[in-house]
Design a protein around this motif. Structure first.
Motif, PDB file in Angstrom:
ATOM      1  N   ALA A 159       0.823  -1.212   0.000  1.00  8.83           N
ATOM      2  CA  ALA A 159       0.000   0.000   0.000  1.00  8.83           C
ATOM      3  C   ALA A 159       0.858   1.263   0.000  1.00  8.83           C
ATOM      4  CB  ALA A 159      -0.935   0.004   1.207  1.00  8.83           C
ATOM      5  N   ARG A 160       1.888   1.285   0.836  1.00  7.50           N
ATOM      6  CA  ARG A 160       2.781   2.445   0.958  1.00  7.50           C
ATOM      7  C   ARG A 160       4.182   1.947   1.283  1.00  7.50           C
ATOM      8  NH1 ARG A 160      -0.362   5.190  -1.176  1.00  7.50           N
ATOM      9  NH2 ARG A 160      -1.792   6.704  -0.351  1.00  7.50           N
ATOM     10  N   VAL A 161       5.174   2.728   0.843  1.00  5.04           N
ATOM     11  CA  VAL A 161       6.560   2.460   1.185  1.00  5.04           C
ATOM     12  C   VAL A 161       7.048   3.652   1.997  1.00  5.04           C
ATOM     13  CG1 VAL A 161       8.892   2.043   0.314  1.00  5.04           C
ATOM     14  CG2 VAL A 161       6.914   1.080  -0.897  1.00  5.04           C
ATOM     15  N   LEU A 162       7.405   3.388   3.235  1.00  8.16           N
ATOM     16  CA  LEU A 162       7.822   4.422   4.175  1.00  8.16           C
ATOM     17  C   LEU A 162       9.339   4.407   4.292  1.00  8.16           C
ATOM     18  CD1 LEU A 162       5.266   3.253   6.855  1.00  8.16           C
ATOM     19  CD2 LEU A 162       4.885   5.049   5.174  1.00  8.16           C
ATOM     20  N   VAL A 163       9.971   5.514   3.993  1.00  8.87           N
ATOM     21  CA  VAL A 163      11.420   5.621   4.092  1.00  8.87           C
ATOM     22  C   VAL A 163      11.744   6.486   5.297  1.00  8.87           C
ATOM     23  CG1 VAL A 163      13.541   6.372   2.967  1.00  8.87           C
ATOM     24  CG2 VAL A 163      11.705   5.386   1.606  1.00  8.87           C
ATOM     25  N   CYS A 221      12.423  10.866  10.785  1.00 15.00           N
ATOM     26  CA  CYS A 221      12.445  10.548  12.217  1.00 15.00           C
ATOM     27  C   CYS A 221      13.469   9.469  12.542  1.00 15.00           C
ATOM     28  CB  CYS A 221      11.054  10.126  12.677  1.00 15.00           C
ATOM     29  SG  CYS A 221      10.391   8.669  11.830  1.00 15.00           S
ATOM     30  N   GLY A 222      14.498   9.328  11.716  1.00 20.02           N
ATOM     31  CA  GLY A 222      15.517   8.312  11.946  1.00 20.02           C
ATOM     32  C   GLY A 222      16.238   8.513  13.263  1.00 20.02           C
ATOM     33  N   GLY A 223      16.710   7.420  13.829  1.00 17.45           N
ATOM     34  CA  GLY A 223      17.396   7.461  15.110  1.00 17.45           C
ATOM     35  C   GLY A 223      18.879   7.188  14.989  1.00 17.45           C
ATOM     36  N   ALA A 224      19.513   7.046  16.128  1.00 13.32           N
ATOM     37  CA  ALA A 224      20.959   6.820  16.181  1.00 13.32           C
ATOM     38  C   ALA A 224      21.335   5.400  15.752  1.00 13.32           C
ATOM     39  CB  ALA A 224      21.469   7.095  17.589  1.00 13.32           C
ATOM     40  N   THR A 225      20.399   4.462  15.852  1.00 16.47           N
ATOM     41  CA  THR A 225      20.643   3.072  15.455  1.00 16.47           C
ATOM     42  C   THR A 225      19.542   2.637  14.490  1.00 16.47           C
ATOM     43  OG1 THR A 225      19.303   2.135  17.228  1.00 16.47           O
ATOM     44  CG2 THR A 225      21.648   2.548  17.716  1.00 16.47           C
ATOM     45  N   ARG A 226      19.782   1.538  13.791  1.00 16.63           N
ATOM     46  CA  ARG A 226      18.764   0.994  12.888  1.00 16.63           C
ATOM     47  C   ARG A 226      17.509   0.634  13.670  1.00 16.63           C
ATOM     48  NH1 ARG A 226      21.522  -2.796  10.335  1.00 16.63           N
ATOM     49  NH2 ARG A 226      21.988  -1.475   8.584  1.00 16.63           N
ATOM     50  N   GLU A 271      16.380   1.924  16.412  1.00 17.18           N
ATOM     51  CA  GLU A 271      15.679   3.149  16.800  1.00 17.18           C
ATOM     52  C   GLU A 271      14.957   3.757  15.590  1.00 17.18           C
ATOM     53  OE1 GLU A 271      16.938   7.461  18.518  1.00 17.18           O
ATOM     54  OE2 GLU A 271      17.969   5.736  19.398  1.00 17.18           O
ATOM     55  N   SER A 272      15.574   3.704  14.436  1.00 14.95           N
ATOM     56  CA  SER A 272      14.932   4.213  13.219  1.00 14.95           C
ATOM     57  C   SER A 272      13.680   3.410  12.880  1.00 14.95           C
ATOM     58  CB  SER A 272      15.899   4.183  12.034  1.00 14.95           C
ATOM     59  OG  SER A 272      16.943   5.105  12.223  1.00 14.95           O
ATOM     60  N   VAL A 273      13.756   2.093  13.015  1.00 16.70           N
ATOM     61  CA  VAL A 273      12.589   1.250  12.757  1.00 16.70           C
ATOM     62  C   VAL A 273      11.478   1.577  13.748  1.00 16.70           C
ATOM     63  CG1 VAL A 273      11.704  -1.117  12.767  1.00 16.70           C
ATOM     64  CG2 VAL A 273      13.877  -0.607  11.635  1.00 16.70           C
ATOM     65  N   LEU A 274      11.818   1.660  15.025  1.00 16.53           N
ATOM     66  CA  LEU A 274      10.816   1.981  16.043  1.00 16.53           C
ATOM     67  C   LEU A 274      10.181   3.349  15.794  1.00 16.53           C
ATOM     68  CD1 LEU A 274       9.351   1.229  18.642  1.00 16.53           C
ATOM     69  CD2 LEU A 274      11.262   2.213  19.913  1.00 16.53           C
ATOM     70  N   ASN A 275      11.016   4.344  15.495  1.00 14.86           N
ATOM     71  CA  ASN A 275      10.491   5.682  15.213  1.00 14.86           C
ATOM     72  C   ASN A 275       9.591   5.669  13.979  1.00 14.86           C
ATOM     73  OD1 ASN A 275      12.042   6.535  17.360  1.00 14.86           O
ATOM     74  ND2 ASN A 275      13.522   7.658  16.125  1.00 14.86           N
ATOM     75  N   GLY A 276      10.002   4.929  12.959  1.00 11.33           N
ATOM     76  CA  GLY A 276       9.201   4.823  11.745  1.00 11.33           C
ATOM     77  C   GLY A 276       7.873   4.130  12.000  1.00 11.33           C
ATOM     78  N   LEU A 277       7.903   3.054  12.778  1.00 12.29           N
ATOM     79  CA  LEU A 277       6.662   2.351  13.115  1.00 12.29           C
ATOM     80  C   LEU A 277       5.720   3.245  13.915  1.00 12.29           C
ATOM     81  CD1 LEU A 277       8.050  -1.181  14.053  1.00 12.29           C
ATOM     82  CD2 LEU A 277       6.663  -0.589  12.042  1.00 12.29           C
ATOM     83  N   SER A 278       6.279   3.997  14.853  1.00 17.03           N
ATOM     84  CA  SER A 278       5.460   4.911  15.658  1.00 17.03           C
ATOM     85  C   SER A 278       4.825   5.990  14.783  1.00 17.03           C
ATOM     86  CB  SER A 278       6.306   5.569  16.751  1.00 17.03           C
ATOM     87  OG  SER A 278       6.765   4.588  17.654  1.00 17.03           O
ATOM     88  N   ALA A 279       5.600   6.557  13.874  1.00 14.02           N
ATOM     89  CA  ALA A 279       5.075   7.594  12.980  1.00 14.02           C
ATOM     90  C   ALA A 279       4.008   7.020  12.048  1.00 14.02           C
ATOM     91  CB  ALA A 279       6.211   8.221  12.177  1.00 14.02           C
ATOM     92  N   ALA A 280       4.245   5.818  11.540  1.00 15.58           N
ATOM     93  CA  ALA A 280       3.289   5.190  10.631  1.00 15.58           C
ATOM     94  C   ALA A 280       2.013   4.801  11.365  1.00 15.58           C
ATOM     95  CB  ALA A 280       3.926   3.962   9.985  1.00 15.58           C
TER      96      ALA A 280
END
Length: 147
Positions: A48-52, A78-83, A85-94
């Motif tokens: 449906a969507r690709v979130l970068v 919303c990327g973080g200091a680690t991969r 953290e970036s995944v978690l931040n991305g999931l939260s935003a999505a």
């Protein structure tokens, strides 16, 4: 109905590569490395969507033309200091926008350009009715040789 989303953590700096350019932007076949994963994911009809997920202040992203993916591509700064953290931040935003509890989020690294449509389809077929999730992996050779 269950939807599939793709999340690509792309906030890395490429410090281990020793190059001034993050890995996801290194050229591969005339395009930034991340382009190849984006192409496969954005062309998949069931995604449906690709979130970068980019690092805040990432100026390299804007130097490239991503317009061919504009119907599916969403950039999250919303990327973080680690991969992780970036995944978690991305999931939260999505999650705050359009992803529901019944949807699947497929996480694919920005510096892994060899994802095929067949592999992606097989993963989505396997996940569609699974309660837990899955991992796309390709077997490696038993031995490694240094030449």
């Amino acid at each position: 109905m269950t939807k599939f989303f793709a999340l690509i953590p792309a906030a890395g700096s490429g410090s281990r590569m020793g190059d001034g350019l993050p890995k996801q932007y290194l050229p591969l076949a005339g395009k930034p490395m991340i382009y190849h994963a984006l192409q496969t994911l954005c062309r998949a009809p069931r995604i449906a969507r690709v979130l970068v997920v980019l690092a805040p202040g990432d100026s390299e992203w804007a130097r490239h033309d991503w317009s061919e993916f504009s119907d599916k591509l969403v950039v999250l700064d919303c990327g973080g200091a680690t991969r992780a953290e970036s995944v978690l931040n991305g999931l939260s935003a999505a999650r705050a926008s359009s992803i529901s509890d019944d949807d699947w989020v497929l996480v694919h690294d920005a510096a892994r350009p060899c994802l095929s449509a067949a592999q992606l389809d097989k993963l989505m077929d396997e996940l569609a009715d699974d309660a837990v999730g899955g991992l796309l992996a390709v077997p490696v050779a038993d031995t490694l040789k240094r030449g």
